[in-house]
Write a protein that holds these residues in place. Sequence first.
Motif, PDB file in Angstrom:
ATOM      1  N   ASP A  40     -87.192  75.462  -4.950  1.00 30.18           N
ATOM      2  CA  ASP A  40     -86.306  74.551  -5.663  1.00 30.18           C
ATOM      3  C   ASP A  40     -85.231  74.034  -4.717  1.00 30.18           C
ATOM      4  O   ASP A  40     -84.779  74.752  -3.826  1.00 30.18           O
ATOM      5  CB  ASP A  40     -85.637  75.270  -6.840  1.00 30.18           C
ATOM      6  N   ASP A  77     -96.513  65.068  -8.542  1.00 32.22           N
ATOM      7  CA  ASP A  77     -97.585  65.567  -9.394  1.00 32.22           C
ATOM      8  C   ASP A  77     -97.753  64.677 -10.634  1.00 32.22           C
ATOM      9  O   ASP A  77     -96.756  64.201 -11.191  1.00 32.22           O
ATOM     10  CB  ASP A  77     -97.251  66.998  -9.822  1.00 32.22           C
ATOM     11  N   VAL A  80     -95.483  65.103 -13.809  1.00 33.20           N
ATOM     12  CA  VAL A  80     -94.038  64.860 -13.755  1.00 33.20           C
ATOM     13  C   VAL A  80     -93.723  63.478 -14.334  1.00 33.20           C
ATOM     14  O   VAL A  80     -94.346  62.487 -13.954  1.00 33.20           O
ATOM     15  CB  VAL A  80     -93.538  64.953 -12.294  1.00 33.20           C
ATOM     16  N   ASN A  81     -92.737  63.420 -15.244  1.00 39.71           N
ATOM     17  CA  ASN A  81     -92.306  62.159 -15.847  1.00 39.71           C
ATOM     18  C   ASN A  81     -91.351  61.443 -14.892  1.00 39.71           C
ATOM     19  O   ASN A  81     -90.164  61.735 -14.849  1.00 39.71           O
ATOM     20  CB  ASN A  81     -91.622  62.402 -17.194  1.00 39.71           C
ATOM     21  N   PHE A  93     -85.132  69.514  -8.055  1.00 45.43           N
ATOM     22  CA  PHE A  93     -86.579  69.340  -7.980  1.00 45.43           C
ATOM     23  C   PHE A  93     -87.250  70.591  -7.432  1.00 45.43           C
ATOM     24  O   PHE A  93     -86.602  71.453  -6.832  1.00 45.43           O
ATOM     25  CB  PHE A  93     -86.940  68.115  -7.128  1.00 45.43           C
ATOM     26  N   THR A  94     -88.558  70.670  -7.667  1.00 43.34           N
ATOM     27  CA  THR A  94     -89.374  71.773  -7.154  1.00 43.34           C
ATOM     28  C   THR A  94     -90.450  71.194  -6.259  1.00 43.34           C
ATOM     29  O   THR A  94     -91.107  70.218  -6.619  1.00 43.34           O
ATOM     30  CB  THR A  94     -90.028  72.552  -8.310  1.00 43.34           C
ATOM     31  N   THR A  96     -93.985  72.167  -4.333  1.00 39.92           N
ATOM     32  CA  THR A  96     -95.092  73.124  -4.363  1.00 39.92           C
ATOM     33  C   THR A  96     -96.030  72.789  -3.213  1.00 39.92           C
ATOM     34  O   THR A  96     -96.366  71.614  -3.006  1.00 39.92           O
ATOM     35  CB  THR A  96     -95.831  73.033  -5.709  1.00 39.92           C
ATOM     36  N   VAL A 104     -93.877  67.214  -5.134  1.00 37.17           N
ATOM     37  CA  VAL A 104     -92.866  67.408  -6.174  1.00 37.17           C
ATOM     38  C   VAL A 104     -93.610  67.732  -7.476  1.00 37.17           C
ATOM     39  O   VAL A 104     -94.432  66.962  -7.942  1.00 37.17           O
ATOM     40  CB  VAL A 104     -91.995  66.149  -6.357  1.00 37.17           C
ATOM     41  N   THR A 105     -93.294  68.909  -8.029  1.00 32.51           N
ATOM     42  CA  THR A 105     -93.927  69.321  -9.279  1.00 32.51           C
ATOM     43  C   THR A 105     -92.936  69.399 -10.443  1.00 32.51           C
ATOM     44  O   THR A 105     -93.318  69.680 -11.571  1.00 32.51           O
ATOM     45  CB  THR A 105     -94.645  70.676  -9.127  1.00 32.51           C
ATOM     46  N   ARG A 106     -91.652  69.156 -10.135  1.00 34.81           N
ATOM     47  CA  ARG A 106     -90.609  69.075 -11.168  1.00 34.81           C
ATOM     48  C   ARG A 106     -89.468  68.261 -10.582  1.00 34.81           C
ATOM     49  O   ARG A 106     -89.119  68.417  -9.412  1.00 34.81           O
ATOM     50  CB  ARG A 106     -90.083  70.469 -11.519  1.00 34.81           C
ATOM     51  N   ILE A 107     -88.911  67.369 -11.404  1.00 36.38           N
ATOM     52  CA  ILE A 107     -87.735  66.621 -10.988  1.00 36.38           C
ATOM     53  C   ILE A 107     -86.920  66.308 -12.231  1.00 36.38           C
ATOM     54  O   ILE A 107     -87.445  65.845 -13.235  1.00 36.38           O
ATOM     55  CB  ILE A 107     -88.104  65.352 -10.185  1.00 36.38           C
ATOM     56  N   GLU A 108     -85.611  66.654 -12.171  1.00 32.66           N
ATOM     57  CA  GLU A 108     -84.733  66.465 -13.314  1.00 32.66           C
ATOM     58  C   GLU A 108     -83.397  65.900 -12.856  1.00 32.66           C
ATOM     59  O   GLU A 108     -82.840  66.366 -11.869  1.00 32.66           O
ATOM     60  CB  GLU A 108     -84.470  67.800 -14.008  1.00 32.66           C
TER      61      GLU A 108
END
Length: 110
Positions: A40, A77, A80-81, A93-94, A96, A104-108
């Motif tokens: 992260d 990914d 991810v929205n 963000f994450t 992987t 990027v497998t998560r982004i907020e």
Amino acid sequence: MKFTTLALSMSIGFITVPGLAIADEPMSGMASGQSVDAVDSTGVITAIDPESRKVTLSHEPIPELKWPRMTMGFPVDPGVNMEAVSKGDSVAFTLTPTKSGQKVTRIEKQ
């Protein structure tokens, strides 16, 4: 003549190679930047392309990857929205690992 051709070729190569990382600090350890686990981090989106599912992030140092603070692009990914974030947003963000680097497998938005 050979030197001029070599110098011109090198100049063009440096100018036309997009997506290179721009480090704010020396990049020792970059070669070992492949993690076994997801990591992260935080940063700011400097470019986003939902159509090609790519994002460019100016991110903080990532000690787990031995990366200094820098700006670089990543694939995103499909899960991810990307519509929830925009250029200029501060994000968490994450990353992987994949066979070809980090994704990027998560982004907020923060």
